[in-house]
Design a protein around this motif. Structure first.
Motif, mmCIF file in Angstrom:
data_model
loop_
_atom_site.group_PDB
_atom_site.id
_atom_site.type_symbol
_atom_site.label_atom_id
_atom_site.label_comp_id
_atom_site.label_asym_id
_atom_site.label_seq_id
_atom_site.Cartn_x
_atom_site.Cartn_y
_atom_site.Cartn_z
ATOM 1 N N PRO A 1 0.833 -1.203 0.000
ATOM 2 C CA PRO A 1 0.000 0.000 0.000
ATOM 3 C C PRO A 1 0.867 1.252 0.000
ATOM 4 N N GLY A 2 0.286 2.348 -0.470
ATOM 5 C CA GLY A 2 1.026 3.602 -0.445
ATOM 6 C C GLY A 2 0.463 4.600 -1.426
ATOM 7 N N MET A 3 1.020 5.794 -1.402
ATOM 8 C CA MET A 3 0.582 6.859 -2.300
ATOM 9 C C MET A 3 0.982 6.538 -3.732
ATOM 10 N N PRO A 4 0.207 7.004 -4.722
ATOM 11 C CA PRO A 4 0.511 6.691 -6.116
ATOM 12 C C PRO A 4 1.757 7.413 -6.603
ATOM 13 N N GLY A 5 2.612 6.670 -7.299
ATOM 14 C CA GLY A 5 3.829 7.255 -7.861
ATOM 15 C C GLY A 5 4.627 6.183 -8.563
ATOM 16 N N ARG A 6 4.312 5.941 -9.821
ATOM 17 C CA ARG A 6 4.996 4.898 -10.595
ATOM 18 C C ARG A 6 6.359 5.413 -11.059
ATOM 19 N N LEU A 7 7.406 4.632 -10.814
ATOM 20 C CA LEU A 7 8.722 4.986 -11.329
ATOM 21 C C LEU A 7 8.617 5.133 -12.842
ATOM 22 N N GLN A 8 8.998 6.308 -13.398
ATOM 23 C CA GLN A 8 8.654 6.571 -14.802
ATOM 24 C C GLN A 8 9.841 6.960 -15.678
ATOM 25 N N HIS A 9 10.725 7.820 -15.205
ATOM 26 C CA HIS A 9 11.858 8.146 -16.076
ATOM 27 C C HIS A 9 13.113 8.467 -15.274
ATOM 28 N N VAL A 10 14.225 8.442 -15.985
ATOM 29 C CA VAL A 10 15.529 8.728 -15.402
ATOM 30 C C VAL A 10 16.268 9.662 -16.354
ATOM 31 N N VAL A 11 17.053 10.591 -15.789
ATOM 32 C CA VAL A 11 17.684 11.656 -16.569
ATOM 33 C C VAL A 11 19.148 11.796 -16.164
ATOM 34 N N PHE A 12 19.994 12.111 -17.150
ATOM 35 C CA PHE A 12 21.433 12.258 -16.933
ATOM 36 C C PHE A 12 21.932 13.555 -17.544
ATOM 37 N N GLN A 13 23.071 14.038 -17.005
ATOM 38 C CA GLN A 13 23.873 15.049 -17.688
ATOM 39 C C GLN A 13 25.020 14.337 -18.401
ATOM 40 N N THR A 14 25.430 14.880 -19.534
ATOM 41 C CA THR A 14 26.525 14.280 -20.297
ATOM 42 C C THR A 14 27.338 15.354 -20.998
ATOM 43 N N PHE B 1 18.545 13.319 -21.598
ATOM 44 C CA PHE B 1 19.927 13.757 -21.384
ATOM 45 C C PHE B 1 20.024 15.265 -21.556
ATOM 46 N N PHE B 2 20.758 15.897 -20.630
ATOM 47 C CA PHE B 2 21.091 17.304 -20.699
ATOM 48 C C PHE B 2 22.569 17.449 -21.060
ATOM 49 N N ARG B 3 22.895 18.435 -21.888
ATOM 50 C CA ARG B 3 24.306 18.760 -22.091
ATOM 51 C C ARG B 3 24.807 19.451 -20.830
ATOM 52 N N GLY B 4 25.917 18.965 -20.281
ATOM 53 C CA GLY B 4 26.442 19.546 -19.058
ATOM 54 C C GLY B 4 27.953 19.490 -19.003
ATOM 55 N N SER B 5 28.514 20.001 -17.928
ATOM 56 C CA SER B 5 29.960 19.993 -17.733
ATOM 57 C C SER B 5 30.426 18.731 -17.024
ATOM 58 N N LYS B 6 29.474 17.876 -16.619
ATOM 59 C CA LYS B 6 29.791 16.637 -15.917
ATOM 60 C C LYS B 6 29.038 15.477 -16.549
ATOM 61 N N ASN B 7 29.516 14.271 -16.257
ATOM 62 C CA ASN B 7 28.792 13.058 -16.627
ATOM 63 C C ASN B 7 28.233 12.471 -15.339
ATOM 64 N N GLU B 8 26.961 12.747 -15.087
ATOM 65 C CA GLU B 8 26.384 12.334 -13.816
ATOM 66 C C GLU B 8 24.888 12.118 -13.945
ATOM 67 N N TRP B 9 24.364 11.374 -12.985
ATOM 68 C CA TRP B 9 22.929 11.174 -12.854
ATOM 69 C C TRP B 9 22.298 12.501 -12.457
ATOM 70 N N ASP B 10 21.216 12.866 -13.144
ATOM 71 C CA ASP B 10 20.560 14.131 -12.876
ATOM 72 C C ASP B 10 19.378 13.964 -11.924
ATOM 73 N N HIS B 11 18.413 13.111 -12.277
ATOM 74 C CA HIS B 11 17.270 12.859 -11.392
ATOM 75 C C HIS B 11 16.477 11.656 -11.876
ATOM 76 N N HIS B 12 15.537 11.209 -11.053
ATOM 77 C CA HIS B 12 14.570 10.203 -11.482
ATOM 78 C C HIS B 12 13.184 10.672 -11.076
ATOM 79 N N CYS B 13 12.144 10.093 -11.720
ATOM 80 C CA CYS B 13 10.803 10.653 -11.604
ATOM 81 C C CYS B 13 9.762 9.589 -11.318
ATOM 82 N N TYR B 14 8.756 9.990 -10.514
ATOM 83 C CA TYR B 14 7.608 9.154 -10.186
ATOM 84 C C TYR B 14 6.353 9.816 -10.760
ATOM 85 N N GLU B 15 5.632 9.078 -11.612
ATOM 86 C CA GLU B 15 4.427 9.596 -12.256
ATOM 87 C C GLU B 15 3.209 9.284 -11.389
ATOM 88 N N THR B 16 2.485 10.315 -10.991
ATOM 89 C CA THR B 16 1.283 10.167 -10.187
ATOM 90 C C THR B 16 0.057 10.156 -11.098
#
Length: 282
Positions: A128-141, A187-202
């Protein structure tokens, strides 16, 4: 060309995270994200919530180790495996408590690991829990064009929208879909190669409100939003977890037909947040 969307639809199903302080992360995701934790024999932790899951590994660094996509059935997974091998993409067999046997992983030109398999979520009771399906992941590169080339022409993602600097004409952001939802990877153009964020779709705007209230009660402040993105047209806000990894909560993400042409947006605050100020990566 066959794409993920048209022939082997894939949906993000779990993340594998590393943490220098795993107990603090476990406490956060259990308390804030309604995810139930189970220690594994190999020292890892398995966390499950309603339509979201995570593997957590103790490590000397914190961050994302892999993102895993569900192909829904073994036949689609086998089809994708053959297509990747035909395109000279190296694969590695993977064993995961969240996936049926036959899962495999690939690595992009900068070493990010993506896992493909068939989810075993249906074999477990939904917590049980609040709605929030794991939906996307984003990076800088730092190598945006090469990375997009790999994910589109080798893996089979489809470009939904691009964000372009109007003065230089340089591609700055690219949103990629693997099924009918506007993006499951970006993907975002950035000065680093790193994980940016992840998202939960309600499910709706009221869920965004309820998640905001939950974080407010714990004195966890929103650092971006609430607002509406241009690409994807979704409502959103962002917070951080115990390791300062960024989490987004979203609603009303655009559904995109396979025949829809990619869109192009200017690199400006209004594109990333039509309601106000935006977080521009540098």
């Amino acid at each position: 060309m066959n794409t993920l969307q048209t022939s082997t639809p894939a949906r993000l199903c779990y993340l594998h995270l590393a943490s220098k302080d795993p107990q603090r992360q476990i406490d956060f995701y259990q308390r804030m994200m309604d995810m139930q934790g189970q220690p594994q024999a190999d020292g890892h932790w398995l966390l499950r919530g309603p339509n979201r899951a995570m593997l957590l590994s103790p490590a000397e660094h914190s961050g994302l180790l892999a993102a895993a996509y569900d192909l829904a059935c073994p036949e689609k997974l086998a089809m994708l495996y053959r297509r990747l091998r035909e395109r000279n993409c190296t694969t590695e067999d993977i064993s995961s408590p969240l996936l049926a046997p036959g899962a495999f992983a690939i690595r992009d030109p900068q070493g990010r690991q993506t896992i493909f398999g068939v989810s075993q979520a249906h074999t477990h009771a939904t917590p049980p829990g609040m709605p929030g399906r794991l939906q996307h992941v984003v990076f800088q590169t730092t190598e945006l064009e090469a990375i997009i080339e790999f994910y589109v022409n080798t893996v089979g993602f489809t470009v939904s929208d691009s964000v372009v600097d109007q003065q230089s004409g340089l591609l700055m952001v690219c949103f990629l879909r693997s099924d009918d939802e506007h993006h499951s990877l970006a993907f975002f153009r950035g000065s680093k190669n790193e994980w940016d964020h992840h998202c939960y779709e309600t499910n709706e705007w009221n869920d965004i409100r309820d998640w905001g209230d939950r974080f407010a009660k714990e004195r966890i402040s929103i650092f971006f939003g609430p607002g509406r993105h241009g690409p994807g047209d979704n409502l959103f806000f962002m917070v951080v977890d115990a390791d300062r990894n960024r989490l987004e909560f979203s609603a009303e993400l655009q559904i995109t037909e396979a025949s829809d042409p990619p869109g192009t947006w200017p690199q400006e605050e209004h594109t990333l947040n039509s309601w106000g100020r935006a977080w521009i990566r540098t």
